[in-house]
Motif scaffolding. Sequence first.
Motif, short mmCIF file in Angstrom:
data_model
loop_
_atom_site.label_atom_id
_atom_site.label_comp_id
_atom_site.label_asym_id
_atom_site.label_seq_id
_atom_site.Cartn_x
_atom_site.Cartn_y
_atom_site.Cartn_z
N ASN A 1 2.98 64.56 52.39
CA ASN A 1 3.21 65.86 53.02
C ASN A 1 1.95 66.37 53.73
N ALA B 1 11.63 68.94 50.95
CA ALA B 1 11.09 70.16 50.33
C ALA B 1 11.95 70.51 49.12
N THR B 2 11.39 70.32 47.91
CA THR B 2 12.17 70.56 46.70
C THR B 2 11.37 71.40 45.71
N THR C 1 10.06 73.51 48.01
CA THR C 1 9.25 73.75 49.21
C THR C 1 8.40 72.52 49.49
N ALA C 2 7.78 72.47 50.66
CA ALA C 2 6.91 71.34 50.98
C ALA C 2 5.71 71.30 50.03
N SER D 1 5.55 71.95 47.00
CA SER D 1 5.88 71.46 45.66
C SER D 1 6.78 70.23 45.74
N CYS D 2 6.63 69.47 46.84
CA CYS D 2 7.56 68.37 47.13
C CYS D 2 7.36 67.14 46.27
N ALA E 1 15.91 80.89 43.17
CA ALA E 1 15.69 81.47 44.50
C ALA E 1 16.41 82.79 44.67
N SER F 1 8.67 80.51 46.75
CA SER F 1 7.55 80.21 47.64
C SER F 1 6.28 80.92 47.16
N GLU G 1 6.36 78.55 43.32
CA GLU G 1 6.51 77.31 44.08
C GLU G 1 6.44 76.08 43.17
N GLU H 1 -0.94 82.83 48.79
CA GLU H 1 -1.03 81.87 49.90
C GLU H 1 -1.82 82.37 51.10
#
Length: 296
Positions: free
Chosen positions: A105, A113-114, A116-117, A119-120, A156, A162, A171, A269
Amino acid sequence: MNFRTLNDISNLCRRESLSIAELMIAEQAKETGEPPDKIVRQMADYYEVMKRAVRKGLEGGASSRSGLVGGDGRKVLGHVAAGEPSVGDWTGKAMAYALAVSEVNASMGRIVATPTAGSCGIIPGVFVSSQERFGWEDGKLVNGLFCAGAIGYVIANNSFISGAEGGCQAEIGSAIGMAAGALVELRGGSPEQAVHAVGLALKNTLGLICDPVAGLVEVPCIVRNGLGAVNALAAADMALAGVRSVIPSDEVIGVMLEVGSKMPGEHRETALGGLAQTPTGRKLTEQIKAAKPPFG
């Protein structure tokens, strides 16, 4: 969807004698109007992308464009191959695979993305290593992704997934909970046990801030994916052993929402706090901005 909480999922599965995966496939077919076999084929494609990302990260030693990270998945796998890693061979492999996917990534490679990217790596790390360990067919893992998806849907819609919204607890924490719950179902646990695994996993990351150095999904994100895979395995084992989340998992999700809502912007973030603002974090940020090699 005909459920809003993890407790809803557990009750529906018990009443209709369904696994979480079977429930999710039926609900998704109902909501999209697509036939179940088409939905399953699409998920199978996603799982193939995950497996390719594991291989690419390990074989290529993917480095990020900033030069900050790369090759750690391969290092850990080499440590496992050398014998007697402290966490055991299979946990070591899960950690290595999670690192590898996260590195793909960071190098702008293809991942799923699982959730999110950022936490992929966690779900592929847990799934692919477990598939190798237990000799499962792809179809079983594809069903596991539906179970993980049902858990992620609840998180979610009742909290965050996120880092920008709720910190890294949202995330990385969500991915750990999804992987842990799905692994319980994959290993024959009940929907109730899978739901307990989610609560056990999420408790261990409550309050975790999102503080990426230079605002890049690299440091500390990639390492957190590797350690997240380990946490998911541990939470699944606890639930399969009969350990319960004393605070119901839906209430833990509510706490994640409460903590994330009160988290200062510096820890969501923005790279304005935490590890990003340590002396080394600031120095690396300056070097990246000046396009100089970070460790040159």
